[in-house]
Design a protein around this motif. Structure first.
Motif, mmCIF file in Angstrom:
data_model
loop_
_atom_site.group_PDB
_atom_site.id
_atom_site.type_symbol
_atom_site.label_atom_id
_atom_site.label_comp_id
_atom_site.label_asym_id
_atom_site.label_seq_id
_atom_site.Cartn_x
_atom_site.Cartn_y
_atom_site.Cartn_z
ATOM 1 N N ALA A 247 0.852 -1.189 0.000
ATOM 2 C CA ALA A 247 0.000 0.000 0.000
ATOM 3 C C ALA A 247 0.891 1.243 0.000
ATOM 4 O O ALA A 247 1.819 1.355 0.801
ATOM 5 C CB ALA A 247 -0.908 0.003 1.224
ATOM 6 N N THR A 248 0.609 2.156 -0.920
ATOM 7 C CA THR A 248 1.396 3.383 -1.023
ATOM 8 C C THR A 248 0.624 4.594 -0.529
ATOM 9 O O THR A 248 0.955 5.724 -0.869
ATOM 10 C CB THR A 248 1.828 3.596 -2.482
ATOM 11 O OG1 THR A 248 0.664 3.693 -3.322
ATOM 12 C CG2 THR A 248 2.691 2.438 -2.961
ATOM 13 N N LEU A 249 -0.373 4.361 0.287
ATOM 14 C CA LEU A 249 -1.156 5.464 0.846
ATOM 15 C C LEU A 249 -0.303 6.293 1.800
ATOM 16 O O LEU A 249 0.389 5.733 2.666
ATOM 17 C CB LEU A 249 -2.372 4.921 1.599
ATOM 18 C CG LEU A 249 -3.531 4.374 0.776
ATOM 19 C CD1 LEU A 249 -4.492 3.611 1.680
ATOM 20 C CD2 LEU A 249 -4.259 5.508 0.071
ATOM 21 N N PRO A 250 -0.331 7.628 1.713
ATOM 22 C CA PRO A 250 0.412 8.458 2.665
ATOM 23 C C PRO A 250 -0.088 8.213 4.091
ATOM 24 O O PRO A 250 -1.293 8.157 4.342
ATOM 25 C CB PRO A 250 0.095 9.891 2.207
ATOM 26 C CG PRO A 250 -0.305 9.757 0.774
ATOM 27 C CD PRO A 250 -0.986 8.431 0.674
ATOM 28 N N GLY A 251 0.837 8.018 5.016
ATOM 29 C CA GLY A 251 0.462 7.794 6.407
ATOM 30 C C GLY A 251 0.212 6.341 6.761
ATOM 31 O O GLY A 251 -0.049 6.038 7.921
ATOM 32 N N TYR A 252 0.292 5.429 5.784
ATOM 33 C CA TYR A 252 0.038 4.013 6.048
ATOM 34 C C TYR A 252 1.310 3.191 5.812
ATOM 35 O O TYR A 252 1.309 2.212 5.070
ATOM 36 C CB TYR A 252 -1.106 3.501 5.168
ATOM 37 C CG TYR A 252 -2.466 3.951 5.652
ATOM 38 C CD1 TYR A 252 -3.263 3.120 6.430
ATOM 39 C CD2 TYR A 252 -2.944 5.214 5.353
ATOM 40 C CE1 TYR A 252 -4.504 3.527 6.880
ATOM 41 C CE2 TYR A 252 -4.181 5.643 5.804
ATOM 42 C CZ TYR A 252 -4.952 4.796 6.565
ATOM 43 O OH TYR A 252 -6.180 5.216 7.010
ATOM 44 N N VAL A 253 2.377 3.604 6.459
ATOM 45 C CA VAL A 253 3.653 2.908 6.312
ATOM 46 C C VAL A 253 3.525 1.486 6.861
ATOM 47 O O VAL A 253 3.070 1.276 7.983
ATOM 48 C CB VAL A 253 4.771 3.662 7.072
ATOM 49 C CG1 VAL A 253 6.089 2.893 6.978
ATOM 50 C CG2 VAL A 253 4.923 5.064 6.516
ATOM 51 N N GLY A 254 3.938 0.505 6.066
ATOM 52 C CA GLY A 254 3.902 -0.894 6.509
ATOM 53 C C GLY A 254 2.567 -1.578 6.329
ATOM 54 O O GLY A 254 2.435 -2.759 6.684
#
Length: 238
Positions: A42-49
């Motif tokens: 997932a490359t959503l900003p704020g969703y690291v990992g």
């Protein structure tokens, strides 16, 4: 089902759009036959990992793979929100500011009992009898024990560095004001304005360097040195 990467990707893109990244792998669901889950970064900003999980299934004796669900899940080391804590439990000591109002303790709070029943505190009973009235709720035995434990473990308790290095305990100090009731034997209030404990509850075994009965040893005042005269100039014998 393991080969159905593009089917799973299409389902993930349908939900996550451009936030669907590379294919991370696939795993069979051990508890259900003919079900597997594909993982995409997932490359959503704020969703690291985090990753997109697409679960696919195949009907018995069929070669057609269908999509069951698409969800966004946290992976190892993912950034997650802290566990949910109800508002009334999030308020901590020191959070209350002027003008703030907190809801009253809920009915059944074990720390409180109705004031019209025996409070198990002689001081409370004496006041209620004398005035013919009382508070709607008073501290229960459990409530007083919790308060005593909290004060005993605080920075005004007997195990603090200040208490361990004190010349004597608060219980023998003239500035010590004992509490009334069942807590009288263990706690009081400091009435010495010189200390940082002034106006605060202290353990009877707490102590500091401002004890009223501890005399500070002072060094003897030195005698004036004998004066010796040399060539008319006054100098000290030392």
């Amino acid at each position: 089902m393991a080969a159905a990467v593009e089917v799973a990707r299409a389902a993930a893109v349908d939900v996550g759009g451009d936030s669907v990244g590379e294919h991370l792998g696939v795993r069979a669901e051990p508890e259900v036959d003919r079900v597997a889950t594909h993982a995409f970064a997932a490359t959503l900003p704020g969703y690291v990992g985090w990753y997109w999980a697409v679960t696919v299934a195949r009907v018995s004796r069929s070669k057609t793979v269908t999509v069951d669900e698409v969800v966004l899940l946290p992976g190892d080391g993912a950034l997650r929100p802290p566990p949910w804590v109800p508002w009334e439990e999030r308020v901590r000591p020191g959070d209350l500011s002027p003008g703030d109002l907190l809801p009253p303790p809920p009915p059944g709070d074990p720390r409180l009992v109705p004031g019209y029943v025996l409070s198990d505190d002689p001081a409370v009973e004496a006041v209620a009898f004398e005035l013919g009235l009382g508070r709607e709720r008073v501290l229960s035995r459990e409530g007083r024990l919790l308060a005593a434990e909290r004060w005993h473990e605080s920075d005004r308790g007997p195990e603090t560095p200040m208490a361990r290095n004190a010349p004597a305990h608060c219980g023998t100090c003239g500035f010590y004001l004992p509490l009334a009731g069942s807590l009288q034997a263990a706690f009081g209030v400091c009435g010495n304005e010189i200390t940082d404990s002034d106006g605060q509850v202290v353990s009877v075994e707490y102590g500091c360097g401002a004890h009223s009965q501890v005399a500070v040893e002072t060094s003897a005042v030195a005698e004036p040195a004998e004066l010796v005269y040399d060539d008319g100039e006054e100098i000290s014998a030392d």
